[in-house]
Scaffold this active site. Structure first.
Site, mmCIF file in Angstrom:
data_model
loop_
_atom_site.group_PDB
_atom_site.id
_atom_site.type_symbol
_atom_site.label_atom_id
_atom_site.label_comp_id
_atom_site.label_asym_id
_atom_site.label_seq_id
_atom_site.Cartn_x
_atom_site.Cartn_y
_atom_site.Cartn_z
ATOM 1 N N LYS A 108 -9.048 -3.046 -7.480
ATOM 2 C CA LYS A 108 -9.484 -1.661 -7.580
ATOM 3 C C LYS A 108 -8.507 -0.563 -7.806
ATOM 4 C CE LYS A 108 -11.586 -1.801 -3.316
ATOM 5 N NZ LYS A 108 -12.158 -2.896 -2.764
ATOM 6 N N LYS A 120 0.825 -1.212 -0.071
ATOM 7 C CA LYS A 120 0.036 0.061 0.008
ATOM 8 C C LYS A 120 0.930 1.389 0.160
ATOM 9 C CE LYS A 120 -4.215 -2.112 1.713
ATOM 10 N NZ LYS A 120 -4.718 -2.565 3.081
ATOM 11 N N LYS A 164 -3.061 -9.076 -10.992
ATOM 12 C CA LYS A 164 -4.367 -9.194 -10.078
ATOM 13 C C LYS A 164 -5.264 -8.383 -10.273
ATOM 14 C CE LYS A 164 -5.255 -7.994 -5.478
ATOM 15 N NZ LYS A 164 -5.746 -8.159 -4.418
#
Ligand code: ADP
Ligand code: TRP
Length: 321
Positions: free
Chosen positions: A192, A110, A189
């Site tokens: 979003k 992240k 993958k």
């Protein structure tokens, strides 16, 4: 057996979410006592827009119910309606080694994607451990990217139990091999944050465009394709088409004679048909927001009763009560 899983309200749900987490979770509803929730506290680590969070929360509720979550059997709720999890997260954080959190792939990914490294983002796995442990959960159905989080939960529970005596049930992750990682329209993958998603309830025209835009190699329709099983459109099609139809297309691709355009059209049609029932169901539910809200508040009431019991057990064990 108690089954628990959560999903963040951080955007429209897609085929990765559906095949990786929702469908396995929906199938498990029959096998035990299921607790599924909308992880709105967790979404605060990466989504900072209040109206967006509110909208996505309702959307996740509608998506899940439309896809077959049965509120008569399954306890379905918003995470923040059970504030006891945040208290348990504190207790757990005191036995969580820094090194354990520092090794979290999800945190590193992240940050690499540009999400601000806050304390909440770093402590994310501890709150997730509290989510799981506070309901004495046995099984946690998730996609492969969440496996490490469930393993961290186990480590944290074992540490607490060693320190304060048997308090928590040790959970197991459950990951489906065939849909452990659903690829997105670019082959990475589906996520979003990569902009490569096919939404479960996407707009017809927009999804058709995304599917027809999947990039393929330059081989002609006639050329045999011995590597057919690696074809991205075919991999996605296998998830949403009846097995015989998928096998037939695979054979035609392998032998030569099936063009990529026709394959992508078949993928779109299969996708559209696969979710036809849920799409209708979703439209009906969307017209009854009060009904949906009632399901979530009834769920929260049941979840909270259990959460209070387990939290109390942990407080007694650790000498707070
Ligand atoms: P995203 O990557 O789109 O932000 P989340 O991290 O919110 O998705 O994932 C929610 C759930 O869906 C998790 O259990 C996760 O493992 C599962 N999941 C998400 N993307 C995929 C994928 N491409 N394949 C399999 N499972 C997935
Ligand atoms: N971290 C999970 C995800 O991003 C969501 C989640 C929060 C969760 N708490 C959980 C999943 C507890 C399973 C169990 O997908």
């Amino acid at each position: 057996m108690r089954i628990l899983s959560g999903i963040q309200p951080s955007g429209a749900l897609h085929l990765g979410n559906y095949f990786g987490m929702m469908r396995p979770a929906l199938e498990l509803q029959e096998k035990g006592e299921a607790f599924y929730f909308i992880a709105n506290y967790h979404s605060m680590t990466s989504l900072f827009d209040a109206p967006e969070r509110r909208k996505h929360t309702l959307d996740v509720a509608l998506d899940f119910l439309a896809c077959g979550l049965d509120p008569k059997r399954t306890v379905f709720f918003r995470q923040s309606d059970v504030p006891e999890v945040t208290e348990l997260a504190w207790l757990l954080s005191t036995v969580t080694p820094m090194g354990l959190l520092e090794r979290a792939h999800s945190y590193k990914d992240k940050i690499a994607k540009g999400i601000a490294p806050s304390h909440g983002l770093f402590a994310y796995p501890v709150l997730m451990a509290a989510d799981i442990l506070i309901y004495d959960s046995n099984v946690v159905p998730v996609g492969r990217d969440q496996k490490q989080h469930v393993e961290m939960t186990r480590d944290i529970a074992i540490k607490f139990n060693e320190q304060y005596g048997e308090t928590f049930v040790i959970p197991e992750p459950q990951i489906r091999d065939e849909a452990a990682v659903v690829p997105g329209t670019d082959g990475q993958k589906m996520s979003k944050s990569y902009g490569n998603t096919i939404e479960i309830f996407g707009d017809e025209k927009a999804i058709r465009k995304k599917i027809m835009g999947i990039v393929m190699d330059s081989r002609t329709a006639q050329e045999p394709k011995p590597d057919a099983d690696k074809n991205l459109a075919l991999q996605l099609l296998k998830l949403v088409a009846p097995p015989d139809a998928a096998k037939d297309l695979e054979n035609r691709l392998r032998a030569g004679g099936l063009g990529y355009g026709d394959l992508k059209k078949a993928l779109f049609e299969s996708y559209w048909n696969y979710f036809a029932g849920p799409r209708k169901q979703r439209a009906e539910l969307a017209a009854r927001p009060d009904f949906v809200d009632k399901i979530l508040s009834d769920g929260a009431h049941k979840a909270r009763t259990l959460a209070q019991k387990v939290l109390h057990r942990a407080k007694v064990a650790s000498g707070l009560v």
